[in-house]
Motif scaffolding. Sequence first.
Motif, PDB file in Angstrom:
ATOM      1  N   GLU A 233      -5.147  -2.386  -2.417  1.00 53.29           N
ATOM      2  CA  GLU A 233      -5.079  -1.165  -2.344  1.00 53.29           C
ATOM      3  C   GLU A 233      -6.454  -0.711  -1.667  1.00 53.29           C
ATOM      4  OE1 GLU A 233      -5.904   1.058  -6.206  1.00 53.29           O
ATOM      5  OE2 GLU A 233      -7.414  -0.570  -7.150  1.00 53.29           O
ATOM      6  N   LEU A 234      -6.402  -0.427  -1.035  1.00 54.48           N
ATOM      7  CA  LEU A 234      -8.026   0.688  -0.163  1.00 54.48           C
ATOM      8  C   LEU A 234      -9.224   0.619  -0.929  1.00 54.48           C
ATOM      9  CD1 LEU A 234      -6.547   2.144   3.327  1.00 54.48           C
ATOM     10  CD2 LEU A 234      -7.998   0.052   3.540  1.00 54.48           C
TER      11      LEU A 234
ATOM     12  N   PRO B  65     -12.873  -1.757   1.875  1.00 54.60           N
ATOM     13  CA  PRO B  65     -12.038  -2.894   1.875  1.00 54.60           C
ATOM     14  C   PRO B  65     -10.965  -2.909   0.919  1.00 54.60           C
ATOM     15  CG  PRO B  65     -13.888  -2.853   0.239  1.00 54.60           C
ATOM     16  CD  PRO B  65     -13.825  -1.573   0.780  1.00 54.60           C
ATOM     17  N   VAL B  66     -10.200  -3.989   1.480  1.00 53.62           N
ATOM     18  CA  VAL B  66      -8.731  -3.570   0.804  1.00 53.62           C
ATOM     19  C   VAL B  66      -8.941  -4.996  -0.522  1.00 53.62           C
ATOM     20  CG1 VAL B  66      -6.781  -4.906   1.090  1.00 53.62           C
ATOM     21  CG2 VAL B  66      -7.404  -3.992   2.950  1.00 53.62           C
ATOM     22  N   LYS B  67      -9.015  -4.370  -1.840  1.00 50.02           N
ATOM     23  CA  LYS B  67      -9.053  -4.944  -2.815  1.00 50.02           C
ATOM     24  C   LYS B  67      -7.537  -5.462  -4.027  1.00 50.02           C
ATOM     25  CE  LYS B  67      -9.894  -2.021  -6.731  1.00 50.02           C
ATOM     26  NZ  LYS B  67     -11.068  -1.589  -7.429  1.00 50.02           N
TER      27      LYS B  67
END
Lengths: 234, 234
Positions: free
Chosen positions: B30-31, B39-41
């Motif tokens: 998820e963003l 960021p994407v995590k």
Amino acid sequence: GYAVVFLHRNRSLKPFLRHLSTYNFLDLLELDGENQDAPVKVKSEHQKRLSSILRDYEQVQRDRSLLWVEFQSLSEYLHLLQMCSTCLQGLGKSAMLYLAAAVADFYIPKDQMPEHKIQSAEGPLQLSLQLVPKMLEPLVKEWVPEAFVVSFKLETNKDILVSKSLQALDKYQHQLVIANLLETRKREVKLVTTDNCVDISMTTEELSSGHEIEEKIVRELASLHSKFCSPDGH
Amino acid sequence: GYAVVFLHRNRSLKPFLRHLSTYNFLDLLELDGENQDAPVKVKSEHQKRLSSILRDYEQVQRDRSLLWVEFQSLSEYLHLLQMCSTCLQGLGKSAMLYLAAAVADFYIPKDQMPEHKIQSAEGPLQLSLQLVPKMLEPLVKEWVPEAFVVSFKLETNKDILVSKSLQALDKYQHQLVIANLLETRKREVKLVTTDNCVDISMTTEELSSGHEIEEKIVRELASLHSKFCSPDGH
């Protein structure tokens, strides 16, 4: 904009994910630290790529504008195609059906399947394959008679490409054939209708900057579909 | 422990990743926030599952104990099998070759391939398939004559399972056949050697707690291989 019902085979390349198909997904991730409960994070060098894909993916999921319908066997496909088409019938002309490729041209009917594993020790094998029924015919005639229906024609011999496309339009009475050759399909296609043939092509520059011919195809189809829907047909 | 050369088809299920095969990877991410450079995590609910897979994956990558060798076509496979085997020759008895499944029993030789796309309009199709050469024969005789070679025999008819396995051992002169039936292969297999047959099976409890029969197979093979390597053969 369109809402899309995406009928696809379970292990095919998928929208958004296809951009990651050359990666092992685990190579995009790392453990953040060495202790036992170190969290998993996305490696910084892949943040940018993933972020842009994920942004688009989250958008269509949020908008509910992409419905994923998955099949595995040919018979599942044939059933789901009929069900999805029938559901779109109420949209009349506003529905576009984009039949991107034959899932299979030939198959072995269930009653001709051997019960047991075929023994290779018995030597070479003769297979007799039957034709998969052409669903384009009932689809156009019965399931979505008002819709804008697009089929594909892929050939390896360019001399028969347009004539085959016109034959298909005549036989199935649908609106458009996207005609392409195996070797050049990423660079050029023809949009064939009964009274016209639009050439679409990509320059080397467009291709090397990462653009795909589908962008142009979709733009042109949306425009033709919009004319098709307007009351006077223009 | 073993270092593994993993010869696999490009789109097959892969070690570690196979545990994620039911997921769309993008659903694991998820963003983190709404702004443009969020960021994407990894989603928190998937942290635990990913962390344990990634820990094992990073371990084999760090140890360089797993070499991924990928093929696409049958001919690529046949060449790579010979090359990988020849490379293992120097290990003598210490090499175990685990030929998990026939990549293909039948094929169409290149010179019998049609030049152009087969036209489905011409009706049903007769295919004539040739036998894929059995590589087990040169593999045992020439490429790795000293190694511990394990092949698989999958059948759908249990009455011929053991006899077929013994036939294979006699024909190819290798060490062991893992014999299994399509329907029950995740629950029971037989390890067939010329003078013995070891039954391996999983209880319902073991299966429902997520264990796989391969764990027991590998443990048993490692033990048999170790006896095979010891000077007096015990």
